[in-house]
Scaffold this motif. Structure first.
Motif, mmCIF file in Angstrom:
data_model
loop_
_atom_site.group_PDB
_atom_site.id
_atom_site.type_symbol
_atom_site.label_atom_id
_atom_site.label_comp_id
_atom_site.label_asym_id
_atom_site.label_seq_id
_atom_site.Cartn_x
_atom_site.Cartn_y
_atom_site.Cartn_z
ATOM 1 N N LEU A 106 -0.846 -3.114 -16.274
ATOM 2 C CA LEU A 106 -1.167 -4.119 -15.377
ATOM 3 C C LEU A 106 0.379 -4.862 -15.246
ATOM 4 O O LEU A 106 0.683 -5.059 -14.205
ATOM 5 C CB LEU A 106 -1.898 -5.155 -15.907
ATOM 6 C CG LEU A 106 -2.151 -6.454 -15.248
ATOM 7 C CD1 LEU A 106 -2.966 -6.385 -14.049
ATOM 8 C CD2 LEU A 106 -2.472 -7.755 -16.227
ATOM 9 N N LEU A 107 1.130 -4.688 -16.384
ATOM 10 C CA LEU A 107 2.410 -5.151 -16.402
ATOM 11 C C LEU A 107 3.294 -4.589 -15.343
ATOM 12 O O LEU A 107 4.084 -4.977 -14.490
ATOM 13 C CB LEU A 107 2.947 -5.501 -17.461
ATOM 14 C CG LEU A 107 4.283 -6.187 -18.040
ATOM 15 C CD1 LEU A 107 4.088 -7.621 -17.562
ATOM 16 C CD2 LEU A 107 4.846 -6.162 -19.181
ATOM 17 N N VAL A 152 8.090 -5.169 -3.168
ATOM 18 C CA VAL A 152 8.162 -5.972 -2.166
ATOM 19 C C VAL A 152 9.291 -6.848 -1.679
ATOM 20 O O VAL A 152 9.399 -7.122 -0.772
ATOM 21 C CB VAL A 152 6.627 -6.743 -2.331
ATOM 22 C CG1 VAL A 152 6.491 -7.932 -1.033
ATOM 23 C CG2 VAL A 152 5.281 -6.024 -2.378
ATOM 24 N N GLY A 172 5.271 -3.757 -8.352
ATOM 25 C CA GLY A 172 4.831 -4.083 -7.151
ATOM 26 C C GLY A 172 5.823 -5.319 -6.582
ATOM 27 O O GLY A 172 6.390 -5.374 -5.408
ATOM 28 N N PHE A 173 6.228 -6.124 -7.415
ATOM 29 C CA PHE A 173 6.959 -7.221 -6.931
ATOM 30 C C PHE A 173 8.290 -6.850 -6.716
ATOM 31 O O PHE A 173 8.846 -7.349 -5.510
ATOM 32 C CB PHE A 173 7.109 -8.323 -8.300
ATOM 33 C CG PHE A 173 7.758 -9.379 -8.092
ATOM 34 C CD1 PHE A 173 7.382 -10.329 -7.216
ATOM 35 C CD2 PHE A 173 9.086 -9.588 -8.678
ATOM 36 C CE1 PHE A 173 8.057 -11.818 -7.020
ATOM 37 C CE2 PHE A 173 9.884 -10.651 -8.468
ATOM 38 C CZ PHE A 173 9.190 -11.883 -7.668
ATOM 39 N N PHE A 196 -5.057 -11.904 -8.038
ATOM 40 C CA PHE A 196 -4.977 -10.639 -7.226
ATOM 41 C C PHE A 196 -6.062 -10.494 -6.681
ATOM 42 O O PHE A 196 -6.038 -10.172 -5.293
ATOM 43 C CB PHE A 196 -4.885 -9.720 -8.418
ATOM 44 C CG PHE A 196 -4.509 -8.203 -7.658
ATOM 45 C CD1 PHE A 196 -3.480 -7.995 -7.028
ATOM 46 C CD2 PHE A 196 -5.665 -7.392 -7.897
ATOM 47 C CE1 PHE A 196 -3.364 -6.760 -6.423
ATOM 48 C CE2 PHE A 196 -5.451 -6.143 -7.447
ATOM 49 C CZ PHE A 196 -4.525 -5.803 -6.724
ATOM 50 N N VAL A 241 -0.163 -8.855 -4.671
ATOM 51 C CA VAL A 241 0.637 -8.328 -5.370
ATOM 52 C C VAL A 241 1.633 -9.274 -5.887
ATOM 53 O O VAL A 241 2.012 -9.263 -7.045
ATOM 54 C CB VAL A 241 1.518 -7.095 -4.501
ATOM 55 C CG1 VAL A 241 2.373 -6.593 -5.584
ATOM 56 C CG2 VAL A 241 0.772 -6.218 -3.865
ATOM 57 N N MET A 242 2.275 -10.178 -5.015
ATOM 58 C CA MET A 242 3.160 -11.017 -5.544
ATOM 59 C C MET A 242 2.586 -12.084 -6.645
ATOM 60 O O MET A 242 3.609 -12.575 -7.398
ATOM 61 C CB MET A 242 3.852 -11.909 -4.208
ATOM 62 C CG MET A 242 4.056 -10.999 -3.041
ATOM 63 S SD MET A 242 5.491 -9.837 -3.746
ATOM 64 C CE MET A 242 6.849 -10.773 -3.774
ATOM 65 N N LEU A 275 0.072 -11.680 -8.511
ATOM 66 C CA LEU A 275 -0.195 -10.987 -9.778
ATOM 67 C C LEU A 275 1.318 -11.089 -10.488
ATOM 68 O O LEU A 275 1.114 -11.599 -11.784
ATOM 69 C CB LEU A 275 -0.581 -9.559 -9.440
ATOM 70 C CG LEU A 275 -0.818 -8.710 -10.796
ATOM 71 C CD1 LEU A 275 -2.143 -9.163 -11.326
ATOM 72 C CD2 LEU A 275 -1.289 -7.188 -10.465
ATOM 73 N N ALA A 276 2.156 -10.944 -9.741
ATOM 74 C CA ALA A 276 3.402 -10.933 -10.499
ATOM 75 C C ALA A 276 3.936 -12.174 -11.070
ATOM 76 O O ALA A 276 4.517 -12.367 -12.204
ATOM 77 C CB ALA A 276 4.644 -10.034 -9.761
ATOM 78 N N VAL A 283 1.719 -12.639 -14.300
ATOM 79 C CA VAL A 283 1.953 -11.639 -15.496
ATOM 80 C C VAL A 283 3.251 -11.577 -15.790
ATOM 81 O O VAL A 283 3.514 -11.806 -16.902
ATOM 82 C CB VAL A 283 1.560 -10.279 -15.135
ATOM 83 C CG1 VAL A 283 -0.015 -10.341 -14.878
ATOM 84 C CG2 VAL A 283 2.102 -9.603 -14.113
ATOM 85 N N ARG A 343 2.349 -2.572 -12.909
ATOM 86 C CA ARG A 343 2.108 -2.552 -11.534
ATOM 87 C C ARG A 343 2.727 -3.890 -11.230
ATOM 88 O O ARG A 343 2.983 -3.945 -9.928
ATOM 89 C CB ARG A 343 0.395 -2.809 -11.592
ATOM 90 C CG ARG A 343 -0.561 -3.195 -10.465
ATOM 91 C CD ARG A 343 -0.570 -1.814 -9.656
ATOM 92 N NE ARG A 343 -1.708 -2.004 -8.566
ATOM 93 C CZ ARG A 343 -1.341 -2.535 -7.440
ATOM 94 N NH1 ARG A 343 0.171 -3.159 -7.032
ATOM 95 N NH2 ARG A 343 -2.077 -2.930 -6.558
ATOM 96 N N GLY A 344 2.434 -4.915 -11.730
ATOM 97 C CA GLY A 344 2.644 -6.414 -11.267
ATOM 98 C C GLY A 344 4.429 -6.202 -11.016
ATOM 99 O O GLY A 344 4.956 -6.665 -10.121
ATOM 100 N N VAL A 345 5.239 -5.955 -12.139
ATOM 101 C CA VAL A 345 6.677 -5.592 -12.014
ATOM 102 C C VAL A 345 7.117 -4.742 -11.007
ATOM 103 O O VAL A 345 7.854 -5.082 -9.917
ATOM 104 C CB VAL A 345 7.325 -5.678 -13.342
ATOM 105 C CG1 VAL A 345 8.809 -5.703 -13.104
ATOM 106 C CG2 VAL A 345 6.961 -6.608 -14.385
#
Lengths: 48, 494
Positions: free
Chosen positions: A11-12, A22, A18-19, B83, B277-278, B280-281, B284, A14-16
């Motif tokens: 998850l981490l 983007v 993806g961020f 998300f 996506v944003m 979620l980040a 987290v 994916r989050g970092v």
């Protein structure tokens, strides 16, 4: 690795990831959009 | 003092750049029409930058990091409902599309049209109280962060708050709101760099095995498994958060205003899809920072809110600390500007405006509205400084902030759904009516009010009760009104 820590790691990542991806898109394409807005505003000012 | 000369120079350069970008944009955006041209030209990328910049502030990092610090990896659960709900809204356009089609900019406007001015006033009142009580803890918590990172004395918090709010006002006055798109872009670049840097640097410096073992040692199973006994982030939390985020993302004025100002409805819904996506980040990353602080701080602070700033000082090399502080300040500027504008305009338009019209029969003119708006903004600033000092809670700051806005969220979501989807004769006795909406707002607020009683049930359970009570109130009130005061065949359904 145990299930929950692995799930949180995914998850981490994916989050970092993806961020970051983007953010690069926003930095590059957003700059183009900003320039387009400025151009439009300048044109409106010259025209008006 | 923790900052070196280079750090101070970086923070100074950031502030100068923000003010410059604001005034540069203002050259072209001289009046409202110029602002609207810029707003309506906003594409997907600038829309995303604007939304994220205004939705991330130091406060966001602080409360999420506290949740990670006090609960371990299980608190990463906070990101999942965000998300899922963003993805759902982007794909379906639920509530957002009908609002766009009705050309409605704010929810209170919808309530007036569907249920009458009384419900608009009630919604505005609960929104203002809940919103400002939520906003009220921002300056105190953020000043604490700034003082710890910079090394300023802890007893100078009042002065930090005053300087922080003065900079926000200067920023807003110098074009912060009028050129919000431009400044948000600059801020976004800075804050995303800072967020990614701290996460990757901290992850490799501390190491994943060390992080997991500290969490397991400190909290046992509930530190990694959100569904273990004693965890605050299990199914009850997850279900409440789905409803909660659905409400926030469809009705919060500072979010919807940005979606509605996108250049077309397709861009509006695409902003939602990409935001999944944003956001979620957004959740987290700071929660992970809290867990990181737990693993790397050798001396544990008495106040868990101090864990994040202490970790930043410990982990970040001199020179980069200035960049981090600039990134964090960048994050806060647009949040303050956005919240101040949102809550003051709700008070001006939905409370004062509606009352004035009711008493005098006339609309409040634009000049007076502006005066009320500015006076309200000044009043809010004084209030939040006072509230920051008087606020004390044993709960996670995260839960306090959620419960404060929960005061109006359940009633608002249920009333919006019934106003949009259950508002014609086909639904018979269940047709959404004003008695139902009023009851939904009042009953939906009760579980939040219980927060202030000495003994109360767990937060997530109260959150779910808000929605159940609001739904019950809507059904009972609407059925009663449809029986005792049915809608005339050609009449208004309010």
């Amino acid at each position: 690795m145990k299930l929950w820590p692995l799930a949180w790691l995914i998850l981490l990542a994916r989050g970092v990831g993806g961020f970051a991806a983007v953010s690069v898109m926003i930095a590059v394409k957003g700059f183009g959009e900003l320039k387009a807005i400025l151009k439009k505003l300048k044109r409106d000012e010259d025209g008006g | 003092m923790n900052l070196s000369a280079v750090d101070i120079a970086i923070v100074g350069a950031y502030l100068a750049l923000t003010i410059y970008s604001g005034t540069y944009a203002k050259k072209y955006i001289k009046d409202l029409s110029g602002f609207l041209v810029a707003e309506r030209s906003m594409g997907l990328n600038l829309g995303l930058a604007s939304l994220i910049s205004s939705e991330i502030g130091i406060i966001t990092y602080m409360y999420l990091a506290e949740a990670g610090y006090r609960n371990g990896l299980a608190a990463l659960m906070i990101g999942i409902p965000f998300f899922l709900v963003f993805l759902f809204l982007g794909r379906t356009g639920f509530i957002i599309k009908p609002l766009l089609e009705l050309r409605i900019m704010t929810l209170p406007e919808l309530f007036e049209r569907k249920y009458g001015p009384g419900v608009r006033f009630l919604a505005g009142l609960l929104m203002a109280v809940g919103g400002i009580i939520n906003f009220g803890v921002f300056p105190g918590v953020e000043a604490k962060f700034i003082n710890t990172v910079t090394g300023l004395p802890a007893n100078a918090i009042l002065w930090t708050m005053i300087v922080l709010l003065a900079v926000v006002l200067l920023y807003t006055a110098l074009g912060g709101m009028i050129s919000v798109i431009f400044t948000n872009y600059v801020q976004y670049i800075l804050l995303s760099l800072g967020m990614v840097f701290l996460t990757v640097f901290g992850f490799f410096k501390v190491g994943w095995p060390q992080i997991v073992s500290t969490v397991e040692k400190t909290f046992g199973a509930r530190g990694v498994n959100p569904f273990a006994a004693g965890s605050a982030f299990g199914w009850t939390f997850f279900f409440w958060q789905l409803l909660f985020q659905l409400s926030v993302l469809t009705i919060a004025p500072y979010i919807t205003m940005r979606i509605f100002s996108a250049k077309d409805s397709r861009t509006g819904t695409r902003i939602f899809t990409w935001s999944s996506v944003m956001f979620l980040a957004r959740a987290v990353i700071p929660v992970f920072w809290g867990v990181l602080a737990l693993s790397c701080l050798t001396v544990k602070p008495d106040d868990p809110l101090q864990a994040l700033p202490l970790m930043i000082v410990q982990l970040t090399p001199k020179g980069l600390l200035g960049l981090m502080l600039a990134a964090f300040l960048a994050a806060s500027m647009s949040t303050y500007a956005s919240y101040l504008l949102s809550w003051s305009s709700i008070i001006a338009q939905d409370l004062v405006g509606v009352t004035y019209k009711r008493l005098s029969g006339r609309r409040l003119d634009d000049r007076r509205l502006l005066i009320v708006n500015r006076a309200t903004m000044a009043g809010i600033i004084v209030f939040i400084i006072w509230w920051s000092f008087s606020f004390k809670s044993e709960e996670l700051l995260f839960f306090y902030l959620l419960l404060a806005v929960n005061l109006f969220l359940a009633g608002t979501l249920i009333s919006a759904v019934f106003g949009i989807y259950f508002h014609d004769a086909r639904f018979g006795l269940l047709r959404g009516r004003s008695w139902g909406a009023a009851l939904a707002f009042v009953l939906g607020a009760v579980p939040t009010v219980l927060f202030y009683l000495p003994s109360h049930p767990p937060v997530s359970r109260r959150g779910n009760w808000s929605y159940a009570l609001a739904l019950g109130g809507m059904v009972v009130g609407s059925v009663a009104q449809n029986i005792f005061k049915p809608v005339p065949k050609t009449g208004d359904a309010a």
